[in-house]
Design a protein around this motif. Structure first.
Motif, PDB file in Angstrom:
ATOM      1  N   UNK A   1     -52.116   2.212   4.630  1.00  0.00           N
ATOM      2  CA  UNK A   1     -52.566   1.305   5.685  1.00  0.00           C
ATOM      3  C   UNK A   1     -54.019   0.951   5.375  1.00  0.00           C
ATOM      4  N   UNK A   2     -54.255  -0.291   5.023  1.00  0.00           N
ATOM      5  CA  UNK A   2     -55.589  -0.702   4.605  1.00  0.00           C
ATOM      6  C   UNK A   2     -56.079  -1.894   5.432  1.00  0.00           C
ATOM      7  N   UNK A   3     -57.389  -1.954   5.616  1.00  0.00           N
ATOM      8  CA  UNK A   3     -58.049  -3.082   6.261  1.00  0.00           C
ATOM      9  C   UNK A   3     -58.854  -3.812   5.192  1.00  0.00           C
ATOM     10  N   UNK A   4     -58.754  -5.138   5.163  1.00  0.00           N
ATOM     11  CA  UNK A   4     -59.494  -5.954   4.202  1.00  0.00           C
ATOM     12  C   UNK A   4     -60.355  -6.965   4.942  1.00  0.00           C
TER      13      UNK A   4
ATOM     14  N   UNK B   1     -57.114  -5.404  17.858  1.00  0.00           N
ATOM     15  CA  UNK B   1     -56.971  -4.249  18.736  1.00  0.00           C
ATOM     16  C   UNK B   1     -58.167  -3.326  18.616  1.00  0.00           C
ATOM     17  N   UNK B   2     -57.957  -2.049  18.247  1.00  0.00           N
ATOM     18  CA  UNK B   2     -59.066  -1.096  18.129  1.00  0.00           C
ATOM     19  C   UNK B   2     -59.801  -1.184  16.798  1.00  0.00           C
ATOM     20  N   UNK B   3     -59.304  -1.995  15.882  1.00  0.00           N
ATOM     21  CA  UNK B   3     -59.853  -2.052  14.525  1.00  0.00           C
ATOM     22  C   UNK B   3     -60.909  -3.158  14.451  1.00  0.00           C
ATOM     23  N   UNK B   4     -62.138  -2.783  14.152  1.00  0.00           N
ATOM     24  CA  UNK B   4     -63.225  -3.759  14.068  1.00  0.00           C
ATOM     25  C   UNK B   4     -63.700  -3.886  12.621  1.00  0.00           C
TER      26      UNK B   4
ATOM     27  N   UNK C   1     -56.591   7.509  11.359  1.00  0.00           N
ATOM     28  CA  UNK C   1     -55.433   7.988  12.112  1.00  0.00           C
ATOM     29  C   UNK C   1     -55.515   7.535  13.568  1.00  0.00           C
ATOM     30  N   UNK C   2     -56.715   7.552  14.125  1.00  0.00           N
ATOM     31  CA  UNK C   2     -56.879   7.128  15.518  1.00  0.00           C
ATOM     32  C   UNK C   2     -56.537   5.652  15.686  1.00  0.00           C
ATOM     33  N   UNK C   3     -56.983   4.809  14.743  1.00  0.00           N
ATOM     34  CA  UNK C   3     -56.669   3.381  14.823  1.00  0.00           C
ATOM     35  C   UNK C   3     -55.172   3.138  14.747  1.00  0.00           C
ATOM     36  N   UNK C   4     -54.498   3.860  13.850  1.00  0.00           N
ATOM     37  CA  UNK C   4     -53.046   3.690  13.722  1.00  0.00           C
ATOM     38  C   UNK C   4     -52.330   4.107  14.999  1.00  0.00           C
ATOM     39  N   UNK C   5     -52.737   5.225  15.558  1.00  0.00           N
ATOM     40  CA  UNK C   5     -52.102   5.709  16.781  1.00  0.00           C
ATOM     41  C   UNK C   5     -52.279   4.714  17.911  1.00  0.00           C
ATOM     42  N   UNK C   6     -53.477   4.176  18.075  1.00  0.00           N
ATOM     43  CA  UNK C   6     -53.728   3.231  19.168  1.00  0.00           C
ATOM     44  C   UNK C   6     -52.938   1.948  18.954  1.00  0.00           C
ATOM     45  N   UNK C   7     -52.868   1.452  17.738  1.00  0.00           N
ATOM     46  CA  UNK C   7     -52.086   0.252  17.458  1.00  0.00           C
ATOM     47  C   UNK C   7     -50.618   0.462  17.806  1.00  0.00           C
ATOM     48  N   UNK C   8     -50.078   1.609  17.457  1.00  0.00           N
ATOM     49  CA  UNK C   8     -48.678   1.885  17.724  1.00  0.00           C
ATOM     50  C   UNK C   8     -48.414   2.128  19.211  1.00  0.00           C
ATOM     51  N   UNK C   9     -49.430   2.598  19.921  1.00  0.00           N
ATOM     52  CA  UNK C   9     -49.286   2.806  21.343  1.00  0.00           C
ATOM     53  C   UNK C   9     -49.553   1.533  22.139  1.00  0.00           C
ATOM     54  N   UNK C  10     -49.956   0.472  21.411  1.00  0.00           N
ATOM     55  CA  UNK C  10     -50.185  -0.866  22.014  1.00  0.00           C
ATOM     56  C   UNK C  10     -51.308  -0.830  23.045  1.00  0.00           C
ATOM     57  N   UNK C  11     -52.284   0.051  22.829  1.00  0.00           N
ATOM     58  CA  UNK C  11     -53.442   0.039  23.700  1.00  0.00           C
ATOM     59  C   UNK C  11     -54.476  -0.847  23.048  1.00  0.00           C
TER      60      UNK C  11
END
Length: 250
Positions: free
Chosen positions: A80-83, A222-225, A239-249
């Motif tokens: 899981x990567x951010x570009x 979402x939570x990813x800046x 891991x925190x970003x992935x969890x929040x994305x999957x939880x749709x918060x």
């Protein structure tokens, strides 16, 4: 159960079950499920030596499944990567026009990576890449309601009427567009937050008001800046970003 446990369980389940062909391709890191449907329909996928064009065809991990003649296997290690995508890079696995591909800016792991959602050729900023089909499907689905934030500069002054109508909602050629948040930053610049992310939404709204974005830069999903990530640079999702994305918060 944490994300690692979920991933392991999903891999074990996939290894035993019959899957729809487009789901298998996504799990093999080819592309998102929607993009895989296009590959199947165009006749580029074969199963046990036979070209398959019917969406929803069920396959087993033991089948010989190929894309353009190249054998595929379900990925067992997910990335899981951010570009921070520069402008003039296309979000696609290939381009017949020979334009630069955003994915070529990423580190080169063995597994295939594909973009979750899109940024058009001229736009820049934050985009997520993965080879996890389930993650991509959940995060990109409209029901996830994940906010995406953009900084936009126009070629001319942005009228107050455009900001007001985009915030209230407007219909253009039968499609309804509305921002979740919008803020004027300057005479020619705004900050805008979207949820649905319809195709080329910001550009279509600008065009409706006879304007053109000279810069369209995404700074948040979402939570990813984007933060201090340099142009053309990438990093792993936390891991925190992935969890929040999957939880749709969002």
């Amino acid at each position: 159960m944490n994300l690692t446990d979920n991933t392991t369980a999903a891999c074990n389940e996939v290894s035993r079950a019959a899957l729809r062909l487009q789901v298998y391709l996504a799990h093999a890191g080819v592309a998102s499920r929607r993009a895989c449907e296009g590959l199947i329909s165009s006749g580029r996928v074969s199963v046990n030596g036979n070209v398959v064009t019917v969406l929803g065809t069920r396959v087993l991990p033991t089948d010989d499944i190929r894309l353009d003649g190249i054998a595929l296997q379900i990925e067992t290690k997910f990335h899981y990567l951010v570009l921070n995508k520069p402008p003039m890079y296309i979000c696609s696995s290939s381009d017949p026009q020979g334009r630069s591909l955003a994915k070529d800016l990423l580190p080169m792991p063995r597994e295939r990576l594909y973009n979750v959602g899109r940024l058009d050729y001229r736009s820049s900023g934050l985009i997520i890449f993965t080879n996890d089909g389930d993650f991509a499907a959940k995060v990109s689905h409209p029901s996830a309601k994940i906010k995406k934030e953009y900084l936009v500069e126009a070629t001319g002054p942005i009228p107050d009427t455009m900001i007001a109508e985009f915030e209230k909602g407007l219909e253009i050629e039968g499609v309804f567009y509305r921002s979740t948040e919008i803020e004027r930053l300057g005479r020619k610049s705004i900050r805008v937050v979207l949820i649905e992310g319809k195709n080329r939404e910001i550009r279509r709204v600008f065009s409706h008001f006879h304007l053109h974005p000279s810069k369209l830069h995404r700074i948040r999903i979402g939570p990813v800046v984007l933060g201090s990530l340099g142009v053309g640079e990438s990093r792993a999702l936390t891991e925190e970003e992935k969890e929040i994305l999957l939880q749709r918060r969002t």
